[in-house]
Structures are given as structure tokens and as C-alpha cells.
Design a protein around this motif. Structure first.
Motif, PDB file in Angstrom:
ATOM      1  N   SER A 237      23.838 -51.846  44.869  1.00  0.00           N
ATOM      2  CA  SER A 237      24.029 -50.758  43.903  1.00  0.00           C
ATOM      3  C   SER A 237      22.786 -50.651  43.034  1.00  0.00           C
ATOM      4  N   PRO A 238      21.652 -50.230  43.621  1.00  0.00           N
ATOM      5  CA  PRO A 238      20.421 -50.161  42.835  1.00  0.00           C
ATOM      6  C   PRO A 238      20.540 -49.123  41.726  1.00  0.00           C
ATOM      7  N   PRO A 239      19.982 -49.402  40.535  1.00  0.00           N
ATOM      8  CA  PRO A 239      20.061 -48.436  39.442  1.00  0.00           C
ATOM      9  C   PRO A 239      19.488 -47.085  39.846  1.00  0.00           C
ATOM     10  N   ARG A 240      20.279 -46.045  39.706  1.00  0.00           N
ATOM     11  CA  ARG A 240      19.880 -44.666  39.994  1.00  0.00           C
ATOM     12  C   ARG A 240      19.451 -44.475  41.444  1.00  0.00           C
ATOM     13  N   GLY A 241      19.835 -45.387  42.329  1.00  0.00           N
ATOM     14  CA  GLY A 241      19.465 -45.276  43.726  1.00  0.00           C
ATOM     15  C   GLY A 241      20.671 -45.416  44.634  1.00  0.00           C
ATOM     16  N   SER A 242      20.416 -45.594  45.924  1.00  0.00           N
ATOM     17  CA  SER A 242      21.504 -45.728  46.889  1.00  0.00           C
ATOM     18  C   SER A 242      21.094 -46.687  47.993  1.00  0.00           C
ATOM     19  N   THR A 243      22.101 -47.252  48.655  1.00  0.00           N
ATOM     20  CA  THR A 243      21.883 -48.200  49.741  1.00  0.00           C
ATOM     21  C   THR A 243      22.727 -47.790  50.939  1.00  0.00           C
ATOM     22  N   VAL A 244      22.141 -47.881  52.122  1.00  0.00           N
ATOM     23  CA  VAL A 244      22.852 -47.641  53.377  1.00  0.00           C
ATOM     24  C   VAL A 244      22.789 -48.922  54.194  1.00  0.00           C
ATOM     25  N   VAL A 245      23.909 -49.317  54.776  1.00  0.00           N
ATOM     26  CA  VAL A 245      23.933 -50.506  55.623  1.00  0.00           C
ATOM     27  C   VAL A 245      24.296 -50.110  57.044  1.00  0.00           C
ATOM     28  N   ALA A 246      23.810 -50.907  58.000  1.00  0.00           N
ATOM     29  CA  ALA A 246      24.181 -50.758  59.405  1.00  0.00           C
ATOM     30  C   ALA A 246      25.075 -51.934  59.758  1.00  0.00           C
ATOM     31  N   GLN A 247      26.264 -51.642  60.262  1.00  0.00           N
ATOM     32  CA  GLN A 247      27.262 -52.672  60.509  1.00  0.00           C
ATOM     33  C   GLN A 247      27.647 -52.696  61.980  1.00  0.00           C
ATOM     34  N   CYS A 248      27.709 -53.899  62.542  1.00  0.00           N
ATOM     35  CA  CYS A 248      28.205 -54.115  63.894  1.00  0.00           C
ATOM     36  C   CYS A 248      29.390 -55.070  63.795  1.00  0.00           C
ATOM     37  N   ALA A 249      30.570 -54.593  64.157  1.00  0.00           N
ATOM     38  CA  ALA A 249      31.803 -55.369  63.965  1.00  0.00           C
ATOM     39  C   ALA A 249      31.908 -55.731  62.491  1.00  0.00           C
ATOM     40  N   ASP A 250      31.967 -57.023  62.163  1.00  0.00           N
ATOM     41  CA  ASP A 250      32.091 -57.405  60.755  1.00  0.00           C
ATOM     42  C   ASP A 250      30.766 -57.877  60.171  1.00  0.00           C
ATOM     43  N   ARG A 251      29.663 -57.631  60.873  1.00  0.00           N
ATOM     44  CA  ARG A 251      28.347 -58.066  60.406  1.00  0.00           C
ATOM     45  C   ARG A 251      27.508 -56.892  59.925  1.00  0.00           C
ATOM     46  N   VAL A 252      26.826 -57.077  58.796  1.00  0.00           N
ATOM     47  CA  VAL A 252      25.783 -56.147  58.370  1.00  0.00           C
ATOM     48  C   VAL A 252      24.483 -56.632  58.996  1.00  0.00           C
ATOM     49  N   VAL A 253      23.872 -55.793  59.837  1.00  0.00           N
ATOM     50  CA  VAL A 253      22.682 -56.212  60.579  1.00  0.00           C
ATOM     51  C   VAL A 253      21.408 -55.559  60.058  1.00  0.00           C
ATOM     52  N   ALA A 254      21.547 -54.600  59.143  1.00  0.00           N
ATOM     53  CA  ALA A 254      20.373 -53.944  58.571  1.00  0.00           C
ATOM     54  C   ALA A 254      20.798 -53.207  57.311  1.00  0.00           C
ATOM     55  N   MET A 255      19.823 -52.936  56.452  1.00  0.00           N
ATOM     56  CA  MET A 255      20.106 -52.172  55.240  1.00  0.00           C
ATOM     57  C   MET A 255      18.847 -51.447  54.793  1.00  0.00           C
ATOM     58  N   GLY A 256      19.039 -50.337  54.111  1.00  0.00           N
ATOM     59  CA  GLY A 256      17.926 -49.571  53.564  1.00  0.00           C
ATOM     60  C   GLY A 256      18.266 -49.100  52.168  1.00  0.00           C
ATOM     61  N   GLN A 257      17.238 -48.960  51.345  1.00  0.00           N
ATOM     62  CA  GLN A 257      17.430 -48.532  49.961  1.00  0.00           C
ATOM     63  C   GLN A 257      16.564 -47.333  49.639  1.00  0.00           C
ATOM     64  N   LEU A 258      17.077 -46.504  48.739  1.00  0.00           N
ATOM     65  CA  LEU A 258      16.352 -45.350  48.220  1.00  0.00           C
ATOM     66  C   LEU A 258      16.448 -45.415  46.703  1.00  0.00           C
ATOM     67  N   ILE A 259      15.300 -45.545  46.028  1.00  0.00           N
ATOM     68  CA  ILE A 259      15.281 -45.720  44.576  1.00  0.00           C
ATOM     69  C   ILE A 259      14.302 -44.725  43.966  1.00  0.00           C
ATOM     70  N   PRO A 260      14.738 -43.886  43.014  1.00  0.00           N
ATOM     71  CA  PRO A 260      13.832 -42.916  42.385  1.00  0.00           C
ATOM     72  C   PRO A 260      12.650 -43.603  41.711  1.00  0.00           C
ATOM     73  N   MET A 261      11.494 -42.935  41.760  1.00  0.00           N
ATOM     74  CA  MET A 261      10.292 -43.428  41.099  1.00  0.00           C
ATOM     75  C   MET A 261      10.072 -42.640  39.814  1.00  0.00           C
ATOM     76  N   SER A 262       9.027 -42.979  39.090  1.00  0.00           N
ATOM     77  CA  SER A 262       8.763 -42.303  37.819  1.00  0.00           C
ATOM     78  C   SER A 262       8.357 -40.851  38.021  1.00  0.00           C
ATOM     79  N   THR A 263       7.759 -40.538  39.170  1.00  0.00           N
ATOM     80  CA  THR A 263       7.426 -39.145  39.469  1.00  0.00           C
ATOM     81  C   THR A 263       8.659 -38.456  40.040  1.00  0.00           C
ATOM     82  N   PRO A 264       9.002 -37.262  39.561  1.00  0.00           N
ATOM     83  CA  PRO A 264      10.294 -36.651  39.901  1.00  0.00           C
ATOM     84  C   PRO A 264      10.480 -36.302  41.367  1.00  0.00           C
ATOM     85  N   ASP A 265       9.397 -36.115  42.122  1.00  0.00           N
ATOM     86  CA  ASP A 265       9.523 -35.697  43.519  1.00  0.00           C
ATOM     87  C   ASP A 265       9.506 -36.864  44.497  1.00  0.00           C
TER      88      ASP A 265
END
Length: 360
Positions: A237-265
Motif C-alpha cells: 500500500s505505497p503512499p499515493r501509489g498502487s501495487t499489482v501482484v502476479a499470483q500462481c495458486a497461493d503464491r505471489v510470484v511477482a509484483m509491481g509498483q506505481l508511485i507518483p513523483m514530484s512532477t505531475p506527469d
């Protein structure tokens, strides 16, 4: 000694008498403090005043609390503030609602903004409550219960009502919570891409324990072997951001994060894929999912930071059909990825690995 003025956000209870708030502001002014913003929230039995205060050099949070007490008030909570706290609540709420309408995956972040929460996670309705407050709803707009946390001050009924109103608005507009997405790798393995949630902490810790030192070093640029427990919640739960996980059965095998930077774009992007799942299109699918969320949120650029000899992110972006440019900065490679660039699936083995279909 640091002489940079600090900005603080205070919630204050005062006697309901004429001039009480004025006396507090005068006392703060005598300590070279400037009140930048003021709002009043009704609470049972009275009102709660919220002040955003820029403190002069050497003024500590305890000094601000003492100033309130000296005028017969009580400081309910105090926390560091930034420029976002100077945006009035209706404006912030409208902007948050607009983002959630464009991109339902940002609903939790919109709720965090409207509620002024430290974190908001969407949990299944039957999950064990672990938050300071929970918004229970049957709305399809969030697809569960919103577990909300704030350490510096309790939530008021007015704030909770704002959160419920946002959920009602999204539901009335036909917004539905993001559904998990099925992913089929080239060798026929089935994965699910979905938003990360607080209940994934143990699975994410295990993901890190299965990754090699090289994989972890490329992700964190340090020699850590396991992720510290205190990081797990922020990763999911990154502040002001989002996380996506890749799950196989009951295992998380990968994850990615998107977090806003100081520049608006721009938003920072990062990926972690377990060694055994690398080269099978999982990172490509994660990056494509995050790029889609970035476009919906109005970001034009994704920025990733890589070691000089590590080109995996550039290759992953190319497979996802996202143009990149690279430059050296502070000893690292700054990889700029055009979030709104052409999205063409690369030919070859990755093609079938990156096909996604909505799950039922």
C-alpha cells in the motif's frame, strides 16, 4: 542546525467561547509560526479545528502542542504536512473522485485522499479487521470493505461520511472494482494479476525469500537478503501509489509498483519477478498493467531506476510496446518509459505470455 521552517497539521479542541481560536493563533504567531490553512469540523459536543502551521526555525511539534495547551485547548493530533494539505477538502475530494472515475484501480487512493488516511486497503468482506476503522459496503465500486488507518488522529464522523459519499458516487456512476486478470504464459502456466492488499504481506515476504541475491540487488540496489517486515505494508500500500501482484495458486510470484513523483506527469515504476518466472512474460504483463493504470490517472511518463549494467527494464518495456529513453543520473540509469506510447505486443515467445483476458 536545520533552520528550514517545518509545516505541521494540528487538530485542536477548544472551549466553545469567543476568541479561543484567535488566542491560539496569536500565541503561535509569537513563536514565529504562520497559520497557512484552517478548517472546522463538527464533532459530537462541539467542533474540531484543524490548522496547517508553518513553524519557524527551532520550533518543535511539542512547542506547538504547548501553545495550544497554554490557551486551554487540547491537541488531538499532530503530523507533518506538505503542500497537498493546503488544498481545500472539497477540491481534493472532487479531484480524487475524478481520478477514480477515470481509473477504478485508484479507488483506494481516492478514499485515502478524501479521508485524510495514512493508508486504505480493500479487503474481502470476511477478512479479519486490522485497521483503525472499516467502511463496510456492498457497493461494487470497491468490491469489499475499505480498511482505513491513521495513526496521528482518530477519524471523525464527518470524514467517514465523506468516504461513504465517495463510494456512493462511484457506485451511482457504474464504477466497478478492478477485477483480477488472467494471464497465460508461453509454457501454459496460469497466473492472475490483481491489486495487492494487506493480506498479501506473508506471501510477499515469501516471494522475497525465494528471490536470488542478484534479483533483489537489481530491485533495491542494496545487499538485502530478505525484506524487513516494516516494509511489507508500504510495499503493498505505497503512499499515493498502487501495487499489482502476479499470483500462481497461493503464491505471489511477482509484483509491481506505481508511485507518483514530484512532477505531475510522472510516476515511478518498479518490478520484482521471482527468478523462476523471469523471461516468461510476467514482467511484461505487470508493466503493461501499470502503464494502463498510469494512463488512466493522467501520467505520461513512467520512470524506473536501474543499475548501469542492468537492462532488463528496457527490454521489458520494448516487449510491452512502450518507447523508452535512458540517461545516467546519480550513478544509476534513469529509464523513462512513455506511458501513452504505442502499445504493440512484441512478436516471439512473449506474445502469448502477455495475452490477458478478464476472469469470470
Amino acid at each position: 542546525m536545520d533552520t528550514t521552517p517545518k509545516t505541521w497539521r494540528l487538530r485542536v479542541e477548544l472551549d466553545d467561547s469567543p476568541g479561543a481560536l484567535a488566542r491560539v493563533t496569536v500565541r503561535l504567531a509569537h513563536q514565529d509560526c504562520n497559520v497557512l490553512a484552517l478548517s472546522v469540523m463538527p464533532v459530537p459536543g462541539g467542533v474540531l479545528d484543524e490548522l496547517v502551521v508553518q513553524a519557524g526555525p527551532g520550533v518543535l511539534p511539542a512547542d506547538l502542542v504547548d501553545a495550544v495547551r497554554a490557551e486551554g485547548g487540547r491537541c488531538v493530533g499532530i503530523t507533518a504536512a506538505d503542500v497537498r494539505d493546503l488544498v481545500d477538502a472539497p477540491t481534493a475530494a472532487l479531484r480524487a473522485a475524478a481520478r477514480a472515475l477515470r481509473d477504478p484501480s485508484t479507488t483506494a487512493e481516492a478514499l485515502r485522499t478524501v479521508l485524510g488516511a495514512d493508508s486504505v486497503t480493500i479487503e474481502p468482506d470476511d477478512a479479519e479487521p486490522v485497521a483503525s476503522a472499516v467502511l463496510q459496503t456492498t457497493s461494487s465500486a470497491i468490491g469489499g470493505a475499505a480498511a482505513i488507518k491513521r495513526g496521528w488522529a482518530p477519524f471523525t464522523q464527518v470524514e467517514l461520511a465523506r468516504g461513504e459519499a465517495l463510494i456512493d458516487l462511484l457506485s451511482a456512476a457504474g464504477v466497478a472494482a478492478p477485477r483480477p486478470t488472467a494471464l497465460l504464459t508461453d509454457d501454459g502456466m496460469a497466473l492472475v494479476l490483481r491489486p495487492g492488499r494487506a493480506g498479501d504481506e506473508e506471501a510477499v515476504a515469501e516471494l522475497h525469500s525465494r528471490c536470488s541475491m542478484g534479483t533483489l540487488f537489481n530491485r533495491y540496489h542494496s545487499g538485502m537478503r530478505t525484506v524487513p517486515r516494516r516494509w511489507l505494508h508500504r510495499l503493498l500500500s505505497p503512499p499515493r501509489g498502487s501495487t499489482v501482484v502476479a499470483q500462481c495458486a497461493d503464491r505471489v510470484v511477482a509484483m509491481g509498483q506505481l508511485i507518483p513523483m514530484s512532477t505531475p506527469d510522472s510516476a515511478e515504476v518498479s518490478l520484482l519477478v521471482e527468478d523462476g518466472w523471469q523471461g516468461r512474460g510476467v514482467g511484461t504483463a505487470l508493466l503493461g498493467s501499470l502503464a494502463g493504470a498510469a494512463r488512466a490517472a493522467g501520467y505520461r511518463e513512467l520512470v524506473g531506476w536501474c543499475l548501469p549494467a542492468e537492462t532488463g527494464l528496457v527490454r521489458t518495456a520494448a516487449r510491452a510496446g512502450l518507447p523508452t529513453s535512458v540517461r545516467r543520473e546519480d550513478g544509476l540509469l534513469r529509464v523513462s518509459i512513455a506511458a501513452d506510447g504505442p502499445r504493440v505486443t512484441a512478436p516471439g515467445p512473449v506474445e502469448s505470455a502477455s495475452r490477458q483476458v478478464a476472469s469470470g
